[in-house]
Write an enzyme that holds these catalytic residues in place. Structure first.
Site, PDB file in Angstrom:
ATOM      1  N   LYS A  45      -0.296  -1.973  -5.362  1.00 46.80           N
ATOM      2  CA  LYS A  45       0.338  -3.225  -4.948  1.00 46.80           C
ATOM      3  C   LYS A  45       0.204  -3.372  -3.431  1.00 46.80           C
ATOM      4  O   LYS A  45       1.200  -3.347  -2.704  1.00 46.80           O
ATOM      5  CB  LYS A  45       1.795  -3.268  -5.409  1.00 46.80           C
ATOM      6  CG  LYS A  45       1.954  -4.150  -6.661  1.00 46.80           C
ATOM      7  CD  LYS A  45       3.379  -4.202  -7.152  1.00 46.80           C
ATOM      8  CE  LYS A  45       3.752  -5.570  -7.668  1.00 46.80           C
ATOM      9  NZ  LYS A  45       3.069  -5.975  -8.892  1.00 46.80           N
ATOM     10  N   ARG A  73       5.254   4.223  -7.667  1.00 43.09           N
ATOM     11  CA  ARG A  73       4.129   3.311  -7.438  1.00 43.09           C
ATOM     12  C   ARG A  73       4.066   2.894  -5.969  1.00 43.09           C
ATOM     13  O   ARG A  73       2.983   2.794  -5.391  1.00 43.09           O
ATOM     14  CB  ARG A  73       4.248   2.083  -8.354  1.00 43.09           C
ATOM     15  CG  ARG A  73       3.028   1.190  -8.298  1.00 43.09           C
ATOM     16  CD  ARG A  73       3.079   0.134  -9.383  1.00 43.09           C
ATOM     17  NE  ARG A  73       4.177  -0.796  -9.184  1.00 43.09           N
ATOM     18  CZ  ARG A  73       4.535  -1.727 -10.065  1.00 43.09           C
ATOM     19  NH1 ARG A  73       3.892  -1.827 -11.220  1.00 43.09           N
ATOM     20  NH2 ARG A  73       5.526  -2.538  -9.811  1.00 43.09           N
ATOM     21  N   GLU A 127      -6.941  -8.399 -16.116  1.00 44.66           N
ATOM     22  CA  GLU A 127      -5.533  -8.824 -16.120  1.00 44.66           C
ATOM     23  C   GLU A 127      -5.393 -10.135 -15.371  1.00 44.66           C
ATOM     24  O   GLU A 127      -6.383 -10.740 -14.960  1.00 44.66           O
ATOM     25  CB  GLU A 127      -4.650  -7.740 -15.506  1.00 44.66           C
ATOM     26  CG  GLU A 127      -5.001  -7.405 -14.073  1.00 44.66           C
ATOM     27  CD  GLU A 127      -4.021  -6.417 -13.448  1.00 44.66           C
ATOM     28  OE1 GLU A 127      -2.809  -6.619 -13.596  1.00 44.66           O
ATOM     29  OE2 GLU A 127      -4.474  -5.466 -12.798  1.00 44.66           O
TER      30      GLU A 127
HETATM   31  C1  LIG Z   1       3.046  -6.342 -10.207  1.00 45.21           C
HETATM   32  C2  LIG Z   1       1.822  -6.577 -11.030  1.00 45.21           C
HETATM   33  C3  LIG Z   1       1.824  -6.435 -12.432  1.00 45.21           C
HETATM   34  C4  LIG Z   1       3.078  -6.187 -13.224  1.00 45.21           C
HETATM   35  O1  LIG Z   1       3.709  -5.005 -12.908  1.00 45.21           O
HETATM   36  P1  LIG Z   1       5.233  -4.765 -13.386  1.00 45.21           P
HETATM   37  O2  LIG Z   1       5.543  -3.426 -12.837  1.00 45.21           O
HETATM   38  O3  LIG Z   1       5.223  -4.811 -14.858  1.00 45.21           O
HETATM   39  O4  LIG Z   1       6.027  -5.878 -12.782  1.00 45.21           O
HETATM   40  C5  LIG Z   1       0.631  -6.582 -13.108  1.00 45.21           C
HETATM   41  N1  LIG Z   1      -0.511  -6.886 -12.460  1.00 45.21           N
HETATM   42  C6  LIG Z   1      -0.562  -7.041 -11.126  1.00 45.21           C
HETATM   43  C7  LIG Z   1      -1.855  -7.353 -10.480  1.00 45.21           C
HETATM   44  C8  LIG Z   1       0.605  -6.900 -10.375  1.00 45.21           C
HETATM   45  O5  LIG Z   1       0.573  -7.065  -9.062  1.00 45.21           O
END
Ligand SMILES: *Cc1c(COP(=O)(O)O)cnc(C)c1O
Length: 345
Positions: free
Chosen positions: A190, A88, A226
């Site tokens: 991210k 990722r 989300e």
């Molecule tokens: C980091 C994040 C998540 C959760 O990701 P994990 O890999 O499960 O920690 C979900 N939504 C957003 C917007 C994020 O930045």
């Protein structure tokens, strides 16, 4: 190795929260724009120095990851699916023209930094050592362009468990006052700018008494997406649903693990698809997932018009099962059927 005489300060393991506690060392590597990443090394934990014209400072050219190292039931320190974070990080990096860090280098860096700060991993049950890998454009740029050079850093901090005393249901507000992610934007990565943009919406809903905001899709505001840093799930008639990864949903590693656990261990039907707000509000159970929250139930959801209580504001039976299975695998309380656990050795 950074000198061990840099002593572990007196940390009160019972008082840990999700905040920064300085540790012994951090990992650092560098790369020129068209070059290869250098070997990387451990340096003392502390401030970083860079040009005021650094790409990350001026144009937000940066990405991050979040993961945990913790003591498992087998009395060892482990990481959970770090190869997924590595992948990722690479796709996030490419989206903002950062040279991706090779998978092996990423995982080795994470293991090295945990090993060097092993005494900062909280005792079992008291929390975990949170890892924060970041990749930034650190070379100077004046016009909007990719920076000439990059830094990959991994720093760590001991953090407490998300819930100190038992699981609490979240009280969330569906907002259409702001969007988290645009279609074809950066929501699926991210990249750091996404999170600056989430601060103000979050501040407003918190001020109104909610735990967090639920974002809806930008195109027509009909579907739930989300939270600012966690994915959403709904359960209706034994079917587990979550929004599909169409570019505006962050591909959570916890999200992926939940889908696999529900499908392969609980033999549930799982659907990745668009979820209309009205269907979401009549779900039997709702929960969110993420590295920090693990699996956390949602007990109340408020729209612009009304508040809806889900499962009497209690954790639902299926949410409970999924949460327990995930935690049991993570903590090595049960055999890991998927090869998700990476011991630090
Ligand atoms: C980091 C994040 C998540 C959760 O990701 P994990 O890999 O499960 O920690 C979900 N939504 C957003 C917007 C994020 O930045």
């Amino acid at each position: 190795m950074v000198a061990k005489e840099k002593q572990l300060q007196n940390i009160n393991w019972d008082k840990l929260t999700f905040s920064i506690t300085p540790t012994r060392s951090m990992y650092e590597a560098h790369c020129e724009i068209d070059g290869e990443w250098d070997e990387g090394k451990l340096v003392s934990y502390g401030n970083v120095s860079m040009s005021p014209a650094a790409g990350v400072l001026n144009y937000g050219q940066g990405i991050f990851e979040g993961m945990k190292a913790y003591r498992s039931a087998k009395n060892r320190v482990v990481l959970f699916r770090p190869e997924k974070n590595a992948l990722r990080a690479a796709t996030s990096a490419e989206r903002v023209c950062i040279p991706p860090v090779p998978k092996k280098m990423f995982i080795d860096a994470c293991k090295q930094i945990v090993r060097d700060n092993i005494d900062y991993v909280p005792p079992r049950g008291k929390g975990s050592l949170y890892l924060r890998p970041v990749i930034w454009g650190t070379g100077p740029v004046l016009g909007v362009a990719p920076a000439p050079s990059y830094t990959f850093l991994v720093y760590v901090s001991p953090v407490g468990p998300y819930f100190k005393s038992g699981v609490k249901c979240l009280n969330l507000r569906i907002t259409n006052q702001f969007h988290r992610a645009a279609p074809k934007g950066t929501g699926g990565h991210k990249v750091i700018g996404n999170y600056a943009a989430s601060l103000f919406p979050r501040k407003l809903v918190k001020k109104a008494g909610f735990d967090d905001a639920i974002y809806v899709n930008a195109a027509n505001e009909k579907f739930i997406e989300e939270l600012g840093s966690a994915n959403l799930f709904a359960i209706k008639d034994n079917v587990l649903m979550t929004p599909s990864l169409d570019g505006s949903i962050l591909p959570g590693i916890t999200r992926d693990s939940v889908l696999i656990i529900a499908r392969d261990l609980l033999h549930m039907e799982v659907r990745e698809r668009s979820i209309e707000i009205k269907d979401f509000l009549c779900a039997d159970e709702v929960f969110c997932s993420g590295t920090a929250v693990v699996v956390t139930p949602v007990g109340k959801i408020t729209t612009n018009n009304a508040a809806t209580t889900i499962n009497k504001n209690k954790i639902g039976p299926i949410t409970e099962k999924i949460r327990k299975l995930l935690l049991d695998i993570q903590r090595e309380e049960i055999e890991d059927p998927f090869g998700w656990i990476h011991p630090i050795n």
